[in-house]
Design a protein around this motif. Sequence first.
Motif, PDB file in Angstrom:
ATOM      1  N   LEU A 135       0.836  -1.159   0.072  1.00 41.01           N
ATOM      2  CA  LEU A 135       0.113   0.039  -0.061  1.00 41.01           C
ATOM      3  C   LEU A 135       1.028   1.417  -0.037  1.00 41.01           C
ATOM      4  CD1 LEU A 135      -2.710   1.535   0.403  1.00 41.01           C
ATOM      5  CD2 LEU A 135      -2.444   1.074   3.081  1.00 41.01           C
ATOM      6  N   VAL A 136       0.842   1.982  -1.054  1.00 37.54           N
ATOM      7  CA  VAL A 136       1.642   3.178  -1.119  1.00 37.54           C
ATOM      8  C   VAL A 136       0.983   4.493  -1.037  1.00 37.54           C
ATOM      9  CG1 VAL A 136       3.364   4.556  -2.771  1.00 37.54           C
ATOM     10  CG2 VAL A 136       3.440   1.885  -2.538  1.00 37.54           C
ATOM     11  N   ILE A 137       1.294   5.018   0.028  1.00 38.37           N
ATOM     12  CA  ILE A 137       0.446   6.568   0.301  1.00 38.37           C
ATOM     13  C   ILE A 137       1.203   7.715  -0.116  1.00 38.37           C
ATOM     14  CG2 ILE A 137      -0.896   7.887   1.857  1.00 38.37           C
ATOM     15  CD1 ILE A 137      -1.651   5.196   3.358  1.00 38.37           C
ATOM     16  N   THR A 138       0.949   8.576  -1.031  1.00 37.27           N
ATOM     17  CA  THR A 138       1.548   9.645  -1.408  1.00 37.27           C
ATOM     18  C   THR A 138       1.292  10.876  -0.607  1.00 37.27           C
ATOM     19  OG1 THR A 138       1.890   8.792  -3.794  1.00 37.27           O
ATOM     20  CG2 THR A 138       2.237  11.138  -3.131  1.00 37.27           C
ATOM     21  N   TRP A 139       2.062  11.696  -0.151  1.00 37.17           N
ATOM     22  CA  TRP A 139       1.750  12.745   1.032  1.00 37.17           C
ATOM     23  C   TRP A 139       2.793  13.816   0.604  1.00 37.17           C
ATOM     24  CZ3 TRP A 139       5.057  13.525   5.251  1.00 37.17           C
ATOM     25  CH2 TRP A 139       5.825  12.322   5.501  1.00 37.17           C
ATOM     26  N   ALA A 140       2.540  14.982   0.948  1.00 36.36           N
ATOM     27  CA  ALA A 140       3.376  16.190   1.099  1.00 36.36           C
ATOM     28  C   ALA A 140       4.184  16.241   2.129  1.00 36.36           C
ATOM     29  CB  ALA A 140       2.647  17.573   0.611  1.00 36.36           C
ATOM     30  N   LEU A 141       5.311  16.787   2.133  1.00 32.31           N
ATOM     31  CA  LEU A 141       6.295  17.014   3.380  1.00 32.31           C
ATOM     32  C   LEU A 141       6.999  18.346   2.926  1.00 32.31           C
ATOM     33  CD1 LEU A 141       7.146  16.385   6.063  1.00 32.31           C
ATOM     34  CD2 LEU A 141       8.890  14.856   5.104  1.00 32.31           C
ATOM     35  N   GLY A 142       6.540  19.539   3.484  1.00 29.46           N
ATOM     36  CA  GLY A 142       7.111  20.628   2.847  1.00 29.46           C
ATOM     37  C   GLY A 142       6.453  20.769   1.359  1.00 29.46           C
ATOM     38  N   ASP A 143       7.621  21.130   0.571  1.00 32.07           N
ATOM     39  CA  ASP A 143       7.220  21.168  -0.686  1.00 32.07           C
ATOM     40  C   ASP A 143       7.648  20.113  -1.835  1.00 32.07           C
ATOM     41  OD1 ASP A 143      10.098  21.477  -0.399  1.00 32.07           O
ATOM     42  OD2 ASP A 143      10.383  23.131  -1.906  1.00 32.07           O
ATOM     43  N   ARG A 144       8.024  18.806  -1.110  1.00 33.24           N
ATOM     44  CA  ARG A 144       8.277  17.554  -1.621  1.00 33.24           C
ATOM     45  C   ARG A 144       7.139  16.437  -1.575  1.00 33.24           C
ATOM     46  NH1 ARG A 144      14.196  15.515  -0.207  1.00 33.24           N
ATOM     47  NH2 ARG A 144      14.312  13.998  -1.974  1.00 33.24           N
ATOM     48  N   LEU A 145       6.821  15.682  -2.652  1.00 38.06           N
ATOM     49  CA  LEU A 145       5.964  14.792  -2.554  1.00 38.06           C
ATOM     50  C   LEU A 145       6.587  13.128  -2.076  1.00 38.06           C
ATOM     51  CD1 LEU A 145       3.716  15.178  -5.514  1.00 38.06           C
ATOM     52  CD2 LEU A 145       3.121  15.813  -3.099  1.00 38.06           C
ATOM     53  N   ILE A 146       6.213  12.808  -1.085  1.00 35.90           N
ATOM     54  CA  ILE A 146       6.868  11.441  -0.662  1.00 35.90           C
ATOM     55  C   ILE A 146       5.734  10.343  -0.708  1.00 35.90           C
ATOM     56  CG2 ILE A 146       7.623  10.497   1.396  1.00 35.90           C
ATOM     57  CD1 ILE A 146       9.162  12.723   0.727  1.00 35.90           C
ATOM     58  N   ASP A 147       6.336   9.054  -1.222  1.00 38.59           N
ATOM     59  CA  ASP A 147       5.581   7.901  -1.245  1.00 38.59           C
ATOM     60  C   ASP A 147       5.842   7.057  -0.042  1.00 38.59           C
ATOM     61  OD1 ASP A 147       4.056   8.457  -3.566  1.00 38.59           O
ATOM     62  OD2 ASP A 147       5.605   7.251  -4.996  1.00 38.59           O
ATOM     63  N   SER A 148       4.930   6.703   0.917  1.00 38.52           N
ATOM     64  CA  SER A 148       5.534   5.673   1.931  1.00 38.52           C
ATOM     65  C   SER A 148       4.700   4.524   1.659  1.00 38.52           C
ATOM     66  CB  SER A 148       4.811   6.324   3.228  1.00 38.52           C
ATOM     67  OG  SER A 148       5.625   7.542   3.453  1.00 38.52           O
ATOM     68  N   GLY A 149       5.611   3.208   1.932  1.00 37.70           N
ATOM     69  CA  GLY A 149       4.950   1.976   1.557  1.00 37.70           C
ATOM     70  C   GLY A 149       4.662   1.164   2.870  1.00 37.70           C
ATOM     71  N   PHE A 150       3.609   0.522   3.104  1.00 35.66           N
ATOM     72  CA  PHE A 150       3.205  -0.073   4.034  1.00 35.66           C
ATOM     73  C   PHE A 150       2.799  -1.570   3.389  1.00 35.66           C
ATOM     74  CE2 PHE A 150       2.050   4.217   4.504  1.00 35.66           C
ATOM     75  CZ  PHE A 150       2.826   4.639   5.764  1.00 35.66           C
ATOM     76  N   ARG A 151       2.775  -2.390   4.192  1.00 32.80           N
ATOM     77  CA  ARG A 151       2.281  -3.820   3.986  1.00 32.80           C
ATOM     78  C   ARG A 151       1.286  -4.508   5.081  1.00 32.80           C
ATOM     79  NH1 ARG A 151       2.239  -8.092   0.679  1.00 32.80           N
ATOM     80  NH2 ARG A 151       2.354 -10.279   1.335  1.00 32.80           N
ATOM     81  N   SER A 152       0.124  -4.458   4.949  1.00 28.64           N
ATOM     82  CA  SER A 152      -0.643  -5.067   6.134  1.00 28.64           C
ATOM     83  C   SER A 152      -0.447  -6.505   6.255  1.00 28.64           C
ATOM     84  CB  SER A 152      -2.225  -4.735   5.756  1.00 28.64           C
ATOM     85  OG  SER A 152      -3.000  -5.300   6.434  1.00 28.64           O
ATOM     86  N   ASP A 153      -0.854  -6.802   7.407  1.00 28.61           N
ATOM     87  CA  ASP A 153      -0.716  -8.120   7.842  1.00 28.61           C
ATOM     88  C   ASP A 153      -1.918  -8.981   7.056  1.00 28.61           C
ATOM     89  OD1 ASP A 153       1.278  -7.961   9.752  1.00 28.61           O
ATOM     90  OD2 ASP A 153       0.082  -7.627  11.334  1.00 28.61           O
ATOM     91  N   HIS A 154      -2.688  -8.328   6.726  1.00 29.58           N
ATOM     92  CA  HIS A 154      -3.719  -8.858   5.624  1.00 29.58           C
ATOM     93  C   HIS A 154      -4.075  -8.228   4.480  1.00 29.58           C
ATOM     94  CE1 HIS A 154      -4.766 -11.066   9.387  1.00 29.58           C
ATOM     95  NE2 HIS A 154      -4.946  -9.853  10.042  1.00 29.58           N
TER      96      HIS A 154
END
Length: 191
Positions: A149-168
């Motif tokens: 699961l990749v969630i894109t979000w803004a940190l300051g003026d930079r866009l970040i992709d954070s990756g998560f993997r659920s147990d399910h």
Amino acid sequence: MTTQTLYLLAAEQKSAEVTDWSARISWVIGLVVLVVFVYWLMRQGWKWRGSLQSDLPAPATAPEGSADGEKLLTLCGRYHASTTAGQWLDRIVAHGLGTRSRVELTLTADGLDVVRPGASDFFVPAADLRGARTERALAGKVLPEGGLLVITWALGDRLIDSGFRSDHSAEHPAWVDAVNHLTSTTEGIAR
């Protein structure tokens, strides 16, 4: 005893005497030094990457009372990494965002609360969320289709992709829908 047996015993005794223990010990010490040196280089590279990203602001922490709000979704699993948006190998290591860990995600109308035991927690306000999707790979972690699961979000003026993997991993599509719905309802908010 036969002559052949005597030759075998003599050859075996001679090979035992020929073993050069000092050469073997030198090779083992050299190999240990090489492994330690490579580890040190990797650590220096990690620190160097962090210093290059020092201009990145620290992520927010959860505001007081955010845990009391209505929870839209929760997820337990693993946090894999954060990268520059669209560049799946450009890992962000500043502010602890490069540290893999267990994770508890909570999505509320206020934003995304990321709680990581053993690593620094952070909070993404709803106005900074840009979207979500499922992916196969992020920062060197490759999984089956839809495994991250990749969630894109803004940190300051930079866009970040954070990756998560659920147990399910069957939870991922619901998260994609919920985050994308939340971002569509916050589009009018000043970013």
